[in-house]
Design a protein around this motif. Structure first.
Motif, PDB file in Angstrom:
ATOM      1  N   ASP A  72      38.232  72.335  46.973  1.00  0.00           N
ATOM      2  CA  ASP A  72      37.159  71.378  47.244  1.00  0.00           C
ATOM      3  C   ASP A  72      37.014  71.180  48.753  1.00  0.00           C
ATOM      4  O   ASP A  72      37.997  71.230  49.497  1.00  0.00           O
ATOM      5  CB  ASP A  72      37.458  70.012  46.613  1.00  0.00           C
ATOM      6  N   VAL A 108      42.927  62.457  42.521  1.00  0.00           N
ATOM      7  CA  VAL A 108      42.728  63.900  42.648  1.00  0.00           C
ATOM      8  C   VAL A 108      44.093  64.595  42.664  1.00  0.00           C
ATOM      9  O   VAL A 108      45.016  64.142  43.359  1.00  0.00           O
ATOM     10  CB  VAL A 108      41.949  64.245  43.924  1.00  0.00           C
ATOM     11  N   HIS A 111      46.147  71.898  41.452  1.00  0.00           N
ATOM     12  CA  HIS A 111      46.356  72.576  40.178  1.00  0.00           C
ATOM     13  C   HIS A 111      47.821  72.612  39.764  1.00  0.00           C
ATOM     14  O   HIS A 111      48.132  72.780  38.585  1.00  0.00           O
ATOM     15  CB  HIS A 111      45.780  73.991  40.234  1.00  0.00           C
ATOM     16  N   THR A 192      42.243  71.927  44.377  1.00  0.00           N
ATOM     17  CA  THR A 192      41.915  70.746  43.577  1.00  0.00           C
ATOM     18  C   THR A 192      40.611  70.974  42.816  1.00  0.00           C
ATOM     19  O   THR A 192      40.107  70.057  42.175  1.00  0.00           O
ATOM     20  CB  THR A 192      41.733  69.508  44.484  1.00  0.00           C
ATOM     21  N   PRO A 194      37.226  72.623  40.557  1.00  0.00           N
ATOM     22  CA  PRO A 194      36.825  72.485  39.151  1.00  0.00           C
ATOM     23  C   PRO A 194      37.345  73.591  38.237  1.00  0.00           C
ATOM     24  O   PRO A 194      37.283  73.445  37.025  1.00  0.00           O
ATOM     25  CB  PRO A 194      35.298  72.512  39.222  1.00  0.00           C
ATOM     26  N   ASN A 211      39.207  73.270  34.945  1.00  0.00           N
ATOM     27  CA  ASN A 211      40.261  72.323  35.295  1.00  0.00           C
ATOM     28  C   ASN A 211      40.025  71.047  34.494  1.00  0.00           C
ATOM     29  O   ASN A 211      39.139  70.256  34.825  1.00  0.00           O
ATOM     30  CB  ASN A 211      40.234  72.050  36.794  1.00  0.00           C
ATOM     31  N   TYR A 214      39.873  67.700  36.416  1.00  0.00           N
ATOM     32  CA  TYR A 214      39.025  67.591  37.597  1.00  0.00           C
ATOM     33  C   TYR A 214      38.570  66.154  37.781  1.00  0.00           C
ATOM     34  O   TYR A 214      38.239  65.458  36.800  1.00  0.00           O
ATOM     35  CB  TYR A 214      37.830  68.521  37.481  1.00  0.00           C
ATOM     36  N   ARG A 508      29.461  74.285  38.998  1.00  0.00           N
ATOM     37  CA  ARG A 508      30.079  73.212  38.212  1.00  0.00           C
ATOM     38  C   ARG A 508      29.136  72.640  37.167  1.00  0.00           C
ATOM     39  O   ARG A 508      29.575  72.159  36.118  1.00  0.00           O
ATOM     40  CB  ARG A 508      30.535  72.079  39.138  1.00  0.00           C
TER      41      ARG A 508
END
Length: 515
Positions: A72, A108, A111, A192, A194, A211, A214, A508
């Protein structure tokens, strides 16, 4: 002394309007619980292979597209070239333009499960501006005096001097936020973003899954993405026709775009951009160090014919400056571009010592309209005594190991950016990191510096006007056109919006039609 966000000297302020109204959103994006909704659909995207995986080194559109979905940005750029929240949900700036305070979204996680904190943002930008690492962002962020975590989810940037484009600079393609202390960003995809990477074969594809944690509710909308690698765009289009992929970014290839007109089940999408193909001659060694040579090449170029033949009238005719019509408040046609004059070009070449002709290699990537542009230039310049040998290379080879910065004559594709200062700072200033023409002009540098630091919009517009004059008069670059951006996607998907720089296109919100 650094002020905190509660100091009465910190006020929300309007960043100068550039291409429209910049949105300073106060949207508070909260973390959502792991999604229980059932995600459907995998979008298969055809593109050329990626070479770099570390966001700090990415350059091609495919590399940026992959990184944009694994990681991101602190703040993002919309399809309308305005600023929007991403990891930062709110920000303030001091009245003098030297202090920016950003508030990060809550909840947030990377992964690997590690929570995002302000320390990760500080580490990422300190890395990008570290002069010892030699990253392409070193100069872009050299105006930052310091970056501090002034709270667990608050980051404060202090600048050395005002920068009217600072928010845009924070959304540079390389500025994706990494976990602090990351040492394996080139081989491990821990963002981090999507989507999460579940497999990567450099010769075949990279496969991503949604994700489920997310931080933006109801995103992403697809179960996964597959970026499938093909050696060229013709193969990509054939894969779309054959059903192996669902989407192809055609860049500015009018020929391929036209070939898909009427294709059953395929939607064609286009958008005007400031994307351009740059023809440039190195100015620091023969033959380009003689100004008469580049002037001869300009006189041998028929821009109108190139515009019709290569991009078939889509976009706009270029004027040898990266400040195109999209930047309406800065663009000018006051200074005439020399009309084609083959005889005058021959005389200049003779005066430069090439009365019997000039032989050059022209290097170009094999993507977009660049090979066609090379062919047209070969024919046009031959009339003036310039004999070109075309060297057409895969994009990954052309840009690999910075070989494109070394060749004498090349065609480079520059993607659309939301403001023009980026091009000037990174490719035309004397010390620009990607000064592929190796051109250095004191007067040009003076105006570039003025445009990039003044908070006075009238003064900035005047500086951009003079920059266009200098590049037309003596710049070692030819920009024959600004092109449109084309994409083809199956009509079984919805919610797709292309961005002018296609690598920054956001998938997204794409979903299967009917969902």
């Amino acid at each position: 002394m650094v002020m905190n966000k509660y100091s009465n000297r910190i006020t929300r302020r309007s960043i100068p309007s550039l291409l429209g109204v910049i949105i300073l959103s106060v949207l508070s994006v909260q973390a959502c619980a792991p999604k229980s909704r059932q995600l459907e659909g995998v979008l298969k995207v055809a593109m050329q292979p990626i070479v770099q995986a570390d966001p700090a080194f990415i350059s091609s559109d495919p590399e940026v597209l992959v990184a944009n979905h694994v990681y991101d940005y602190l703040i993002d750029i919309t399809a309308d070239n305005t600023i929007a929240p991403r990891l930062a949900v709110d920000w303030d700036a001091s009245d003098d333009g030297l202090l920016y305070v950003f508030t990060l979204a809550k909840g947030v996680t990377f992964h690997d499960g590690t929570p995002l904190t302000a320390a990760d943002v500080v580490w990422t930008f300190d890395r990008l501006r570290d002069p010892d690492l030699g990253l392409p962002t070193k100069d872009l962020y050299s105006n930052i005096d310091r970056i501090e975590a002034t709270g667990k989810l608050e980051v404060t940037f202090t600048l050395k001097e005002p920068n009217p484009f600072f928010l845009f600079d924070l959304s540079d393609n390389h500025a994706l936020i990494l976990k602090a202390g990351t040492t394996d960003a080139g081989t491990r995809f821990n963002g981090t973003g999507p989507f999460k990477v579940i497999s990567y074969n450099p010769e075949d594809r990279i496969v991503l899954e949604a994700n489920s944690n997310y931080f933006i509710p109801d995103q992403p909308k697809l179960a996964g993405l597959e970026f499938i690698f093909f050696p060229d765009q013709v193969a990509q289009v054939e894969a779309l026709r054959g059903g192996q992929v669902d989407m192809v970014f055609l860049a500015s290839s009018v020929e391929l775009y036209s070939s898909l007109q009427g294709e059953l089940g395929v939607m064609l999408v286009d958008v005007p951009t400031n994307q351009f193909d740059l023809v440039r001659l190195r100015a620091d060694r023969p033959p380009g160090n003689d100004p008469k040579v580049i002037q001869a090449l300009k006189l041998a170029t028929d821009r109108e014919a190139i515009y019709q033949l290569v991009v078939q009238g889509h976009g706009a005719i270029g004027r040898d400056s990266p400040i195109g019509p999209m930047y309406s408040q800065y663009y000018t046609e006051e200074f005439p571009v020399p009309e084609r004059n083959v005889e005058a070009a021959r005389q200049l070449l003779a005066a430069a010592g090439y009365a019997d002709g000039l032989n050059l290699e022209l290097h170009t990537p094999d993507t977009g309209n660049r090979p066609n542009l090379a062919l047209v230039l070969k024919d046009q310049w031959a009339e003036a005594g310039v004999n070109l040998e075309l060297v057409v290379e895969p994009e990954s080879v052309y840009y690999g190991d910075n070989g494109w910065l070394e060749v004498d004559l090349g065609i480079t594709g520059w993607g659309s950016r939301p403001y023009p200062q980026f091009y000037l700072d990174t490719m035309l200033a004397c010390d620009a990191v990607w000064n592929e023409s190796h051109f250095c002009d004191a007067e040009l540098d003076q105006y570039i510096q003025k445009a990039g630091t003044t908070m006075n919009e009238v003064a900035r517009a005047a500086a951009y006007k003079e920059i266009q004059r200098i590049l037309i008069e003596r710049g070692p670059v030819i920009i024959p056109y600004f092109s449109a951006q084309f994409t083809a996607i199956r009509d079984s998907f919805q919610g797709f919006v292309i961005k002018p720089f296609w690598g920054r296109t956001d998938l997204r919100l794409v979903s299967v039609s009917g969902n």
